[in-house]
Design an enzyme around this catalytic site. Structure first.
Site, PDB file in Angstrom:
ATOM      1  CG  ASP A 263      -1.950  -1.145   1.127  1.00 54.23           C
ATOM      2  OD1 ASP A 263      -2.398  -1.424  -0.007  1.00 54.23           O
ATOM      3  OD2 ASP A 263      -2.280  -1.736   2.167  1.00 54.23           O
ATOM      4  CG  HIS A 297      24.241  14.141  -3.959  1.00 49.93           C
ATOM      5  ND1 HIS A 297      23.846  15.425  -4.223  1.00 49.93           N
ATOM      6  CD2 HIS A 297      24.149  13.455  -5.120  1.00 49.93           C
ATOM      7  CE1 HIS A 297      23.519  15.516  -5.512  1.00 49.93           C
ATOM      8  NE2 HIS A 297      23.694  14.343  -6.081  1.00 49.93           N
ATOM      9  CB  SER A 467      24.370  15.503  -9.048  1.00 46.52           C
ATOM     10  OG  SER A 467      23.029  15.253  -8.799  1.00 46.52           O
TER      11      SER A 467
END
Length: 566
Positions: A263, A297, A467
């Site tokens: 779900d 990152h 990036s």
């Protein structure tokens, strides 16, 4: 937007699983200098930005102004040897006193702010993708949207788009995940054979290439792994690094495969942050932990822009007079529109001149919030630099948010630059993963095998992606501003675009990203049709200033003559 090594492993692995009996050439490409993105073609035979040439030929002996660059990302290693001296320090905040000294609503925001944080010090590490969130939101509203919604309505069209992004891909992920598990098993077998033969736990392509033995199993493993290394295009990569990224990719793929049977995703944000995600005016949440445990990152991106230059360690950033403000808003998963909008406003309100945004997604349910923040940055003269995306897609046809096109159809933002990724020429000319677009991508910049700072004990490493290309442009923008601090965001964008250069080896056609061999003019991949060039940008800015000085002198002379005649 993550590194694309895992995708290279996948692609190379699929090829080899069906073709291990062939005898391809395994010659490695020429070694690319680690700082290639700072170099230039005439001297170094790489498609760099001419940063080092600019320092040597244009900037020696000149004074610069400090420029504040905000990095909206995952976090930053505030203790890194190459970054700690370039961190922004909020001059109006007393560190650690638990008081909002500058009364901006954010307590102890010394180096920036964490919009993913909770009052108890925790932070959201993982979040679902926006398409999944929207899919289950619509599903919960209507139960069965296929029967409840008017087939001619915009909402039904939106629902169909979500189904295409969530329901069908989830099923496809199941198949891909099973294939990747087989590949993982093959990798483990090859790893066991090679480490056993070498009597060491790690190795690289050069070490593999040196293996000569009559043991056919070892030679097959050697060929398999060499092809994997070849597909990454990274000569200095170790097997342990490659394996780690592949396993991360596999974990993500498993989540997507399992989503097909589950779900709505579990909402960890509410428990940790506790804000009302649907209320943009509920904005004083988060904490001041811009470091945390998840900053690979953001640390890598920040180093590209600002790693301390000429200090004898690690890497050199692009600008030697810059400060980095970290605004943490990007989890492992899709960022929320609310966090992005507030992050942009925080950066602008605290003095950033350039904002780097190395993230993106395909759906933006509260785009109006982000649009308002982009307009606010435009009013304040702040340049926004955004990564184009890593799907090998045409941004003229596929949505990539945020973007400069306002949802209310008002005039497009002119303080916004979208960046595609290029290679050094030795590791490809245009990154195969890069998004592009003649209308919606402005410029290309180095984004393959970019060596920069990584967190956890003064470490360094390579990563690839748009990036990495975006902070190259942000760094060049900040460098130009350092020597021409009175430029507006619009003038700065003009300079970067106007000074963009064609591929320096004379190539006019390149392989279209996302395709194996389709050729396309490089100039058709972006609005500028070129690569960012720091040397040429600074020359153009200098000439514009010189022209301005001449005009000012003429005005003063005319005024003096008028006074004499009067």
């Amino acid at each position: 937007m993550k590194s694309n090594r895992a995708m290279a492993v996948m692609a190379g692995g699929i090829v080899l699983m069906t073709a291990l009996t062939t005898n391809p050439s395994y010659a490695q490409s020429s070694v690319t200098p680690r700082n290639w993105h700072l170099l230039n073609y005439a001297k170094d035979s790489v498609f760099g930005t001419g940063v080092e040439k600019a320092y040597t030929e244009l900037l020696k002996g000149r004074k610069s102004s400090p420029i504040l660059v905000a990095v909206i990302d995952s976090g930053i290693d505030t203790l890194h040897e190459d970054l700690k001296s370039v961190l922004w320090v909020n001059p109006k905040e007393i560190p650690g006193n638990g008081i909002d000294d500058d009364k901006n609503g954010y307590v102890d925001d010394v180096h920036g702010w964490n919009f993913l944080g909770g009052k108890d010090g925790r932070s959201v590490k993982e979040d679902s993708d926006e398409a999944t969130r929207e899919y289950y939101r619509i599903k919960s509203l209507y139960g069965n949207p296929d029967s409840a919604l008017d087939k001619q309505s915009k909402e039904y069209s939106y629902w169909q788009k979500l189904q295409g992004k969530v329901a069908r891909p989830s099923g496809e992920s199941k198949v891909t995940y099973k294939t990747m598990l087989k590949l993982q098993e093959s990798l483990r077998k090859c790893e066991t054979l090679i480490t056993g033969y070498l009597h060491q736990n790690d190795f690289n392509a050069a070490k593999l290439d040196s293996i000569q033995t009559a043991d056919q199993d070892v030679m097959v493993a050697k060929k398999f792994l060499l092809r994997i290394f070849e597909n990454t295009g990274e000569a200095n990569l170790t097997y342990s690094e490659l394996k780690s990224e592949f396993e991360e990719y596999l974990t993500d793929l498993k989540k997507k495969a399992e989503q097909a049977d589950n779900d709505a995703p579990v909402d960890k944000r509410t428990d940790i942050i506790g804000d009302n995600v649907n209320d943009i005016n509920d904005k004083y949440y988060g904490n001041n932990d811009v470091m945390g445990q998840f900053g690979f990152h953001g640390t890598h991106v920040s180093g590209i822009i600002a790693a301390e230059r000429n200090n004898g360690v690690g890497v050199d950033g692009i600008n030697n007079n810059v400060r980095i403000m970290m605004v943490k808003a990007v989890p492992d998963g899709d960022e929320r529109d609310k966090d992005v909008a507030l992050a942009i406003r925080y950066a602008v309100d605290n003095g950033a001149r350039v904002v780097n945004m190395s993230f993106g997604k395909g759906f933006s349910p509260h785009k109006e919030w982000v649009d308002a923040a982009v307009k606010y940055a435009e009013e304040k003269g702040v340049l926004l630099v955004h990564a184009a995306g890593n799907d090998g897609s045409d941004n003229d046809e596929v949505d990539n948010f945020p973007n400069p096109d306002f949802a209310d159809h008002s005039e497009r933002a002119n303080n916004y630059i979208t960046v595609g990724a290029s290679g050094s020429g030795k590791n490809g000319k245009v990154a195969s993963f890069s998004n592009y677009g003649k209308k919606n991508v402005d410029i290309f910049a180095p984004g393959v095998q970019i060596y920069s700072t990584v967190p956890g004990g003064n470490k360094y490493g390579s990563a690839s992606g748009t990036s990495m290309a975006a902070p190259v442009v942000a760094g060049v923008a900040a460098l130009v501003l350092s020597y021409h601090p009175n430029l507006t965001a619009q003038q700065l964008k003009y300079i970067l675009m106007k000074s963009a250069t064609p591929l320096p080896d004379g190539t006019t056609e390149v392989t279209k990203p996302g395709t194996p061999d389709v050729k396309i003019p490089f100039a058709e991949l972006s609005i500028s049709g070129g690569l960012v060039n720091a040397y040429e940008a600074l020359k153009l800015a200098d000439s514009m200033d010189a022209h301005k000085d001449v005009k000012e002198k003429k005005k003063k002379k005319a005024k003096l003559e008028a006074v004499k005649k009067g």
